[in-house]
Design a protein around this motif. Structure first.
Motif, PDB file in Angstrom:
ATOM      1  N   ASP A   8       0.866  -1.179   0.000  1.00 48.15           N
ATOM      2  CA  ASP A   8       0.000   0.000   0.000  1.00 48.15           C
ATOM      3  C   ASP A   8       0.906   1.234   0.000  1.00 48.15           C
ATOM      4  O   ASP A   8       2.116   1.128   0.176  1.00 48.15           O
ATOM      5  N   SER A   9       0.309   2.388  -0.209  1.00 47.25           N
ATOM      6  CA  SER A   9       1.136   3.588  -0.374  1.00 47.25           C
ATOM      7  C   SER A   9       1.841   3.955   0.927  1.00 47.25           C
ATOM      8  O   SER A   9       2.979   4.432   0.913  1.00 47.25           O
TER       9      SER A   9
ATOM     10  N   ILE B 166       5.052   1.947   1.150  1.00 49.22           N
ATOM     11  CA  ILE B 166       6.094   2.414   0.236  1.00 49.22           C
ATOM     12  C   ILE B 166       6.729   3.692   0.779  1.00 49.22           C
ATOM     13  O   ILE B 166       7.948   3.857   0.746  1.00 49.22           O
TER      14      ILE B 166
ATOM     15  N   HIS C 185       0.047   0.357 -11.201  1.00 50.42           N
ATOM     16  CA  HIS C 185      -1.088   0.820 -10.399  1.00 50.42           C
ATOM     17  C   HIS C 185      -0.688   1.857  -9.352  1.00 50.42           C
ATOM     18  O   HIS C 185      -1.557   2.398  -8.676  1.00 50.42           O
ATOM     19  N   LEU C 186       0.602   2.101  -9.224  1.00 48.44           N
ATOM     20  CA  LEU C 186       1.041   3.130  -8.277  1.00 48.44           C
ATOM     21  C   LEU C 186       0.773   4.507  -8.866  1.00 48.44           C
ATOM     22  O   LEU C 186       0.838   4.696 -10.084  1.00 48.44           O
ATOM     23  N   GLU C 187       0.517   5.468  -7.989  1.00 53.20           N
ATOM     24  CA  GLU C 187       0.335   6.836  -8.475  1.00 53.20           C
ATOM     25  C   GLU C 187       1.622   7.305  -9.141  1.00 53.20           C
ATOM     26  O   GLU C 187       2.723   6.992  -8.684  1.00 53.20           O
TER      27      GLU C 187
END
Lengths: 197, 184
Positions: free
Chosen positions: B103-104, B107, B130-132
């Motif tokens: 999840d963000s 990271i 799928h990451l921003e």
């Protein structure tokens, strides 16, 4: 310990019914987000960040709003992810406990709260190990992270799981959510408020 | 650092086989013992990257990093431990910190511990697209997409999302060779 409340219908069946009715759990990391989630359509709050030692008033608010709360024991501050931390959560009124630890998950079931085990996926080996741990711990529900990849790995996970699946992590758009639900998730957990308001 | 990662890294363990050499192709070794690693490094047909956390018997200190670089000729290596990745870099190896893309929040926390001069192996690699974009742009380079990448579309999506290299299974290699430009 402040007064404890537990929402009516917070059995496993009741918990699952809430997620079926609105398959977007509100993943919240702060007081302001809790407030917005209480006013939103989400039926279940997934509390990822909070002071675990001061949770009881928060959970009272959740229940007063007619919603349920799942608390992440591995992430909240002030508690250890063990039997003692779990007993504290139960006394605070959590409807569900989330952990990646099998012993905590087993205890959650024994204490009568919904037990959610996290399946942390990084590669095929982690899927195999995670599914073996799930088979040992027998959680009520599994939450897969990162949930957004479920459509990519459905064949590796869903047929081998045999229990309700949530998906959380990097699910930000309605398209992401639709793909994940179509891949077999019962519901998504997301901090993207647009999905649960 | 003048070492470049191959565009495609084919994952193999002790029981695997060497793929046919080709441009832009390398091997990612994991799930081996130290003894097997030394055998595989004796005459590799392709550049080797080693996931040092998956080598049974290998220490996590500077002596181990120097052994990899000096005695085994390893040019690039991966670890999920920031201190170990820093030691690999200190030994002259192109080091990648393996970051779990769960999840963000996770990271962000991992990025805060990433040593300077160390690249990134994002796992599972299939999550990279799928990451921003803002988060992806902050991942230290070079960037390897590592884990659960099984289709041509997934490989292409990883490159389109900024991956310098993509790790794949050997059973998927033939289809990847036809579609992916593996030139460095």
């Amino acid at each position: 310990m402040p007064g404890v409340t537990r929402a009516g219908g917070s059995s496993l069946a009741g918990f699952l019914d809430r997620l079926r009715a609105f398959p977007f759990g509100a993943a919240v990391k702060g007081e302001a987000e809790v407030g917005r989630a209480l006013a939103a359509r989400a039926q279940v709050l997934f509390i990822l960040r909070a002071n675990g030692l001061e949770l009881a008033p928060v959970l009272q608010q959740v229940h007063a709003a007619g919603k349920l709360a799942a608390v992440h024991l591995d992430l909240v501050d002030g508690l250890s992810a063990d039997q003692g931390g779990l007993r504290w959560l139960v006394r605070c009124g959590a409807d569900a406990a989330i952990s990646a630890r099998g012993d905590v998950v087993r205890s959650a079931r024994a204490h009568g709260v919904v037990a959610i085990q996290r399946l942390l996926v990084q590669d095929e080996a982690s899927i195999d190990h995670g599914l073996a741990a799930i088979a040992r711990a027998e959680p009520d529900i599994v939450e897969l992270l990162p949930g957004v990849i479920l459509p990519h790995i459905r064949d590796l996970v869903v047929p081998r799981l045999g229990r309700p699946l949530l998906a959380g992590g990097f699910i930000r758009t309605p398209e992401d959510a639709t793909a994940v639900l179509e891949a077999g998730a019962l519901a998504v957990t997301t901090s993207a408020e647009a999905l649960w308001t | 650092m003048d070492v470049a990662l191959p565009r495609l890294l084919v994952v193999r363990g002790a029981a695997g086989s060497w793929p046919e050499p080709g441009p832009g192709l390398g091997i990612l070794i994991r799930d081996v013992t130290l003894e097997t690693l030394t055998e595989l490094c004796a005459a590799p047909p392709l550049p080797l990257t080693v996931d040092v956390d998956q080598v049974e018997g290998l220490g996590s200190d500077l002596a181990a990093a120097r052994f990899l670089a000096g005695r085994l000729g390893v040019r690039s290596a991966i670890s999920r431990r920031p201190g170990r990745a820093a030691l690999l870099a200190e030994a002259g190896i192109l080091a990648l910190l393996r970051i779990g893309a769960l999840d963000s929040t996770g990271i962000e926390r991992a990025l805060a511990t990433s040593p300077t001069g160390v690249g990134t192996a994002i796992s599972p690699g299939v999550a990279l697209p799928h990451l921003e974009a803002g988060l992806r742009s902050r991942l230290p380079r070079p960037l390897l997409a590592y884990g659960l990448i099984r289709t041509r579309a997934e490989v292409a999506a990883c490159f389109a999302s900024g991956a310098d290299s993509v790790a794949i299974r050997i059973e998927d290699l033939d289809s990847q060779r036809r579609k992916v430009d593996t030139r460095v």
